[in-house]
Design a protein around this motif. Structure first.
Motif, PDB file in Angstrom:
ATOM      1  N   ASP A 190       0.815  -1.218   0.000  1.00  0.00           N
ATOM      2  CA  ASP A 190       0.000   0.000   0.000  1.00  0.00           C
ATOM      3  C   ASP A 190       0.846   1.264   0.000  1.00  0.00           C
ATOM      4  O   ASP A 190       0.323   2.355  -0.244  1.00  0.00           O
ATOM      5  CB  ASP A 190      -1.025   0.000   1.150  1.00  0.00           C
ATOM      6  CG  ASP A 190      -0.370  -0.049   2.523  1.00  0.00           C
ATOM      7  OD1 ASP A 190       0.872   0.056   2.609  1.00  0.00           O
ATOM      8  OD2 ASP A 190      -1.096  -0.197   3.516  1.00  0.00           O
ATOM      9  N   SER A 226     -11.730   2.187  -2.853  1.00  0.00           N
ATOM     10  CA  SER A 226     -10.553   2.882  -2.326  1.00  0.00           C
ATOM     11  C   SER A 226      -9.248   2.155  -2.669  1.00  0.00           C
ATOM     12  O   SER A 226      -8.215   2.793  -2.826  1.00  0.00           O
ATOM     13  CB  SER A 226     -10.646   3.034  -0.809  1.00  0.00           C
ATOM     14  OG  SER A 226     -11.898   3.521  -0.406  1.00  0.00           O
ATOM     15  N   LEU A 257     -17.458   1.992   3.493  1.00  0.00           N
ATOM     16  CA  LEU A 257     -18.221   2.573   2.380  1.00  0.00           C
ATOM     17  C   LEU A 257     -19.691   2.202   2.536  1.00  0.00           C
ATOM     18  O   LEU A 257     -20.182   1.250   1.913  1.00  0.00           O
ATOM     19  CB  LEU A 257     -17.705   2.027   1.033  1.00  0.00           C
ATOM     20  CG  LEU A 257     -16.220   2.175   0.715  1.00  0.00           C
ATOM     21  CD1 LEU A 257     -15.888   1.487  -0.607  1.00  0.00           C
ATOM     22  CD2 LEU A 257     -15.804   3.640   0.656  1.00  0.00           C
TER      23      LEU A 257
ATOM     24  N   ILE B 130      -7.489   9.176   1.076  1.00  0.00           N
ATOM     25  CA  ILE B 130      -7.965   7.854   0.663  1.00  0.00           C
ATOM     26  C   ILE B 130      -9.379   8.033   0.107  1.00  0.00           C
ATOM     27  O   ILE B 130     -10.168   8.815   0.634  1.00  0.00           O
ATOM     28  CB  ILE B 130      -7.927   6.885   1.861  1.00  0.00           C
ATOM     29  CG1 ILE B 130      -6.463   6.493   2.133  1.00  0.00           C
ATOM     30  CG2 ILE B 130      -8.779   5.636   1.596  1.00  0.00           C
ATOM     31  CD1 ILE B 130      -6.259   5.597   3.328  1.00  0.00           C
ATOM     32  N   ALA B 131      -9.691   7.346  -0.982  1.00  0.00           N
ATOM     33  CA  ALA B 131     -11.000   7.520  -1.629  1.00  0.00           C
ATOM     34  C   ALA B 131     -12.124   7.136  -0.679  1.00  0.00           C
ATOM     35  O   ALA B 131     -12.022   6.150   0.046  1.00  0.00           O
ATOM     36  CB  ALA B 131     -11.068   6.671  -2.896  1.00  0.00           C
ATOM     37  N   ASP B 132     -13.212   7.936  -0.702  1.00  0.00           N
ATOM     38  CA  ASP B 132     -14.368   7.593   0.122  1.00  0.00           C
ATOM     39  C   ASP B 132     -15.554   7.087  -0.701  1.00  0.00           C
ATOM     40  O   ASP B 132     -16.576   6.683  -0.149  1.00  0.00           O
ATOM     41  CB  ASP B 132     -14.790   8.763   1.010  1.00  0.00           C
ATOM     42  CG  ASP B 132     -15.298   9.958   0.212  1.00  0.00           C
ATOM     43  OD1 ASP B 132     -15.646   9.798  -0.975  1.00  0.00           O
ATOM     44  OD2 ASP B 132     -15.351  11.064   0.772  1.00  0.00           O
ATOM     45  N   ASP B 195      -2.063   3.444  -1.929  1.00  0.00           N
ATOM     46  CA  ASP B 195      -3.266   3.627  -1.117  1.00  0.00           C
ATOM     47  C   ASP B 195      -4.056   4.884  -1.477  1.00  0.00           C
ATOM     48  O   ASP B 195      -5.219   5.002  -1.103  1.00  0.00           O
ATOM     49  CB  ASP B 195      -2.872   3.742   0.363  1.00  0.00           C
ATOM     50  CG  ASP B 195      -3.311   2.507   1.132  1.00  0.00           C
ATOM     51  OD1 ASP B 195      -3.851   1.571   0.521  1.00  0.00           O
ATOM     52  OD2 ASP B 195      -3.094   2.483   2.361  1.00  0.00           O
ATOM     53  N   MET B 197      -4.243   6.330  -4.693  1.00  0.00           N
ATOM     54  CA  MET B 197      -4.495   6.510  -6.135  1.00  0.00           C
ATOM     55  C   MET B 197      -5.935   6.928  -6.407  1.00  0.00           C
ATOM     56  O   MET B 197      -6.193   7.950  -7.051  1.00  0.00           O
ATOM     57  CB  MET B 197      -4.201   5.218  -6.903  1.00  0.00           C
ATOM     58  CG  MET B 197      -2.754   4.799  -6.922  1.00  0.00           C
ATOM     59  SD  MET B 197      -2.485   3.350  -7.992  1.00  0.00           S
ATOM     60  CE  MET B 197      -3.502   2.123  -7.178  1.00  0.00           C
ATOM     61  N   ALA B 198      -6.883   6.122  -5.948  1.00  0.00           N
ATOM     62  CA  ALA B 198      -8.288   6.440  -6.232  1.00  0.00           C
ATOM     63  C   ALA B 198      -8.674   7.761  -5.577  1.00  0.00           C
ATOM     64  O   ALA B 198      -9.408   8.567  -6.162  1.00  0.00           O
ATOM     65  CB  ALA B 198      -9.191   5.304  -5.752  1.00  0.00           C
TER      66      ALA B 198
END
Lengths: 333, 333
Positions: A190, A226, A257, B130-132, B195, B197-198
């Protein structure tokens, strides 16, 4: 590579859950743990011998591993005294904490003086290559999940045990900080830069004997927005010969999520397998690992039976039953 | 964000191909380019006015953009004299080179003295979240390819032009260094830590007007094992409402991977669309972009007609025909 065996530092752990890394080492690599080191007020106990730094050193310990989460993200003064003393006595230090040992001036100074190494396993220590996709010798198996944190690491470690018991050649390949501390090496995926993710997994699972299995620790999920990119890099860098599907049946939504539902095991299979076959056309799904920790025994058994019938594949909870049926399925490949 | 407009530094470019970043800026954002700066021996010519640093500054240029690849990965002494002089005159510098401006002591010193900024667009300058996975307002379109380097950036920029011509609201969102230099901002996705990227793509394409389109620059391919994880992070972080499939029909194997065949457009569609629907259940494939640069005109036209019939979707080469039919397809969504 982290020098073994370890003395496990539990510090002033407020409860046993916070010592989960140390527990993992003790459960899966007991031969790596010569004892535990606890500060006054420590509420965790692994059942290992309590040792001073000197006693553990005399028993062969090479590295003091921080097996506990720190409170408030700060390495306290009480910890630091022990860590510096350990360095002076010739130990290396290893940690998976977010705050890095290497960012603490007093530890860096002490390590420089003693010649000891500070292992921050969250940070890649290697410049990984870009993946070249070349077919490698030996075999590889990867656990993929309907969600994050459904038991992929546990499945892999249990499978490693079961394969060795059958006399098969296998190596657990860690891709996260807990796995790296348990085995002493691996790739902190990660934290790897995007372009080098798949390459880091090729690096982690190189050519090997034709009958050797790398058991690659899974990360994330193709269905977790994510982290899905990390998962696909694992699938393509690992070029697995076999996939194991992992699932936690009581989960109400994807971890963290609330608006995302978990996919079915069928959807996971039908998504992951074609993607895996891009890198390895012979890849097969060989079994299913169900985390039934939130189910009663009878409910768990009934659920496993239903999944096995539905999917036509060995379906086990490795915590309740071990992973011998998964090892058996791999033995046929 | 890089200050515009630019003076484009072509240095001692050995040929026009090596000045491809500068060419991209001139082609797609001519309003950002007040002129070109060439050293003796430069073999590239964008057809812009040759200017001294002082002339360009008087014409409004704010940033000197290195629009050329350097030879041997070294920023030469001849370049450095110009770059330092530019900083002294109040310019910022921007570069997508592998060797960073920020690693050159003389440039760092000059920038510190002048208060100028060194933009190394290969290196993320933001700590991305971090993408949510939360649904965002506004619309997004993403180009996905059967392979890397099949024309995804070109397609996106041509689409941006065509949408503006139709009076639609659109923004090209750059995810690679050339795109970032063309528009002055973006996310260097291949250099982002796994971790995040998105999350970096969510950051790049935030809430917007309901009738606004973000045109997200694609990267890699789900079928390119070296970079597929980056592509999936784009799909899940971007949560596109529409996908455009990109293909280069004469490619013999995946770029840099001689053992890997390209997927068909059907396979790309059937793989990318279900994955995109994890993040956005309403996502549709709305068109196809074919890079026919290695085909004769008649051959290209016949190929496009066949693809259009086969796939039942508008199929264009945006270089030969523009992207108005793709813009039209989006206008209906």
């Amino acid at each position: 590579m982290i020098q073994t065996p370890y003395l496990l530092f539990l510090g002033d752990a407020p409860d046993s859950l916070s010592a989960k890394v140390a527990q993992g080492i003790k459960d899966w690599r007991p031969e790596n743990a010569v004892g535990q080191y606890r500060l006054p007020g420590c509420k965790a106990d692994l059942g290992l011998t309590d040792m001073t730094l000197a006693e553990a050193r005399d028993a062969g310990a090479r590295t003091l591993v921080i097996g506990v989460a720190n409170r408030g993200g700060v390495i306290s003064a009480a910890w630091k005294d022990v860590l510096i003393e350990a360095l002076k006595m010739g130990y290396d230090l290893a940690s998976g904490l977010h705050n890095l040992l290497g960012d603490e001036e007093s530890l860096v100074k002490a390590a420089r003086a003693s010649g000891g190494t500070l292992h921050d396993v969250r940070v890649p220590s290697v410049q990984y290559p870009i993946a070249d996709g070349k077919k490698r010798r030996g075999k590889r198996v990867l656990a993929v999940g309907t969600d994050c944190s459904v038991g992929k690491m546990y499945t892999a470690l249990a499978l490693d045990d079961a394969m060795r018991e059958r006399g098969m050649k296998s190596t657990f390949r860690a891709t996260g900080q807990t796995g790296i501390l348990i085995t002493g090496e691996g790739v902190p995926l990660d934290a790897v830069v995007a372009d080098f993710m798949a390459g880091s997994i090729e690096y982690l699972t190189p050519d090997n004997d034709e009958d050797h299995w790398d058991i690659i620790e899974g990360q994330g999920s193709l269905f977790h927005v994510s982290y899905s990119g990390v998962t696909l890099a694992l699938i393509h860098g690992g070029q697995p010969d076999a996939l194991i599907l992992c699932h936690e049946p009581t989960r109400q939504h994807m971890r963290g999520l609330p608006d995302y539902e978990l996919p079915t095991l069928e959807t996971l299979r039908d998504t992951a397998l074609p993607l895996a076959r891009v890198a390895n056309p012979d890849c097969e799904v060989i079994g299913i690992s169900i985390n039934t920790q939130h189910m009663e025994e009878a409910e768990a058994e009934a659920y496993l039976t239903r999944v096995e019938e539905r999917m036509g594949l060995p379906s086990v909870d490795p915590f309740r039953q071990g992973a011998s049926r998964l090892a058996e399925a791999l033995d046929g490949l």
